[in-house]
Enzyme design. Structure first.
Site, PDB file in Angstrom:
ATOM      1  N   CYS A  49      49.318  28.989  48.536  1.00  0.00           N
ATOM      2  CA  CYS A  49      47.876  28.742  48.439  1.00  0.00           C
ATOM      3  C   CYS A  49      47.436  28.583  46.990  1.00  0.00           C
ATOM      4  O   CYS A  49      47.249  29.574  46.279  1.00  0.00           O
ATOM      5  CB  CYS A  49      47.116  29.887  49.106  1.00  0.00           C
ATOM      6  SG  CYS A  49      45.342  29.733  48.899  1.00  0.00           S
ATOM      7  N   CYS A  78      44.119  30.191  46.082  1.00  0.00           N
ATOM      8  CA  CYS A  78      44.141  31.653  45.943  1.00  0.00           C
ATOM      9  C   CYS A  78      44.790  32.073  44.629  1.00  0.00           C
ATOM     10  O   CYS A  78      44.339  33.014  43.988  1.00  0.00           O
ATOM     11  CB  CYS A  78      44.945  32.295  47.075  1.00  0.00           C
ATOM     12  SG  CYS A  78      44.618  31.625  48.698  1.00  0.00           S
ATOM     13  N   ASP A  79      45.868  31.406  44.246  1.00  0.00           N
ATOM     14  CA  ASP A  79      46.730  31.941  43.192  1.00  0.00           C
ATOM     15  C   ASP A  79      46.821  31.086  41.935  1.00  0.00           C
ATOM     16  O   ASP A  79      47.433  31.510  40.952  1.00  0.00           O
ATOM     17  CB  ASP A  79      48.150  32.154  43.755  1.00  0.00           C
ATOM     18  CG  ASP A  79      48.144  33.106  44.941  1.00  0.00           C
ATOM     19  OD1 ASP A  79      47.355  34.071  44.904  1.00  0.00           O
ATOM     20  OD2 ASP A  79      48.888  32.884  45.906  1.00  0.00           O
TER      21      ASP A  79
END
Ligand code: NAP
Length: 319
Positions: A134, A137-138
């Site tokens: 992701c 997200c990261d």
């Protein structure tokens, strides 16, 4: 005693929440069990530019928040939790989460699909330690670093392009010499000076499991056979998805890849059980098609509950 419902919807992505909206407007007071990945895959995206009606795009999480609020406005009840077991051999159907038990006269499965991993031993140990599925997200953790994205589809192009906001260089590692991604996404990635390409390349290993961090990828060129090391501090795996159907194995007809088989709209082989969204669609897999099929599932469920065979006389169609 289990809580008794007309319709239980499992999953809260665009399919599940659209089914909830329509079922709520059909006065069925649906219950949505949102699942561990509440809101579905759009929660992991940034700007969604192909949702009709938002000409400048809308952020994925914002779109899901709107859908959720809209379903709730018409009376859908949404509960946290993940379904741990289900029995559709009984009537009403029996559904259990860790917190509660429900019985349902009709069931809508909208459990979606989850990111696929490379299958390389040790990769799961590196999730959250340099390996991610992701970018949204990261990506932020890789500011100024050199990283890789594995895959050649739209997801890989989207992630690679997005990650150039943070990383100094993003190498796309693809197992062939042509991309599967749509032309527009390819063009965007090709035009990005921060994106490099490793064609015909398979990931033989991700280093370094012993250290508990990503330090590089061992790549094998499938054409030349040459093995090389690509030093990177992060790797994003974007190689497609697997349908979330483990719960239903042996109870509902599925295809060889594990997608639920639907016919005549959203009907499964079990009367009263309907499926919509990515859990039954391995072809289109778009938010808008998932939402459309969620609408179909709600209409089909309403007709099933009314004992009406034709899907063309529903009050929900005219509302
Ligand atoms: P996908 O289209 O199935 O592409 C998966 C990619 O990963 C392919 O290039 C495939 O290689 C590669 N791959 C699969 N298994 C692999 C393995 N074990 N090792 C190495 N590479 C592997 O999946 P996706 O990119 O997630 O897209 C899924 C759907 O969502 C598509 O319909 C896509 O259009 C849509 N989508 C749309 C958008 C957008 O419009 N904004 C964004 C993301 C996704 P091969 O090409 O060799 O098979």
């Amino acid at each position: 005693m289990p809580s008794s419902r007309n319709v239980v919807i499992i999953g809260s992505g665009p399919a599940g929440l659209t089914a909830a909206l329509y079922a709520a407007r059909g006065n069925l007071r649906p219950l949505v069990i949102e699942g561990l990945e509440a809101g579905g895959q759009l929660m992991l995206t940034t700007l969604v530019e192909n949702w009709p009606g938002h000409r400048d795009g809308i952020m994925g999480p914002d779109l899901m928040a709107e859908m959720r609020a809209q379903a709730e406005r018409f009376g859908a009840e949404i509960v946290q939790g993940d379904v741990t077991s289900i029995d559709i051999t009984t009537r009403p159907f029996a559904i259990k989460t860790a917190e509660a038990e429900y019985s349902a006269r009709a069931l809508v499965i909208a459990t979606g699909a989850s990111a696929r991993m490379l299958g390389w031993p040790g990769e799961r140990k590196l999730v959250g330690h340099g390996l991610s599925t992701c970018a949204t997200c990261d990506g932020y953790f890789f500011r100024g670093q050199e990283i890789a994205v594995v895959g050649g589809g739209d997801s890989a192009m989207e992630e690679a392009t997005f990650l150039t906001k943070f990383a100094s260089k993003v190498t796309v590692v693809h197992r062939r010499d042509t991309l599967r991604a749509s032309k527009i996404m390819q063009d965007k990635a090709f035009a990005n000076p921060k994106i490099a390409w490793a064609w015909n390349s398979e990931v033989e290993a991700i280093k370094d499991v012993e250290k508990g961090e990503v330090t590089g990828l061992v790549l094998k060129n499938k054409v030349s056979g040459v093995v090389s090391e690509l030093p990177v501090s992060g790797v994003f795996v974007a190689i497609g998805h697997t349908p979330n159907t483990t719960l239903f194995r042996g109870q509902i007809d599925m295809d060889a890849a594990g997608y639920i088989v639907t016919k005549d709209g959203s009907k499964t082989n079990v009367p009263g059980v309907f499926a919509c969204g990515d859990v039954q669609d391995h072809v289109y897999r778009q938010a808008v098609t998932a939402a459309g099929s969620g609408c179909m599932a709600a209409i089909d469920a309403e007709h099933y509950l009314e004992g009406v065979p034709s899907p063309f006389t529903s009050s929900v169609l005219s509302s």
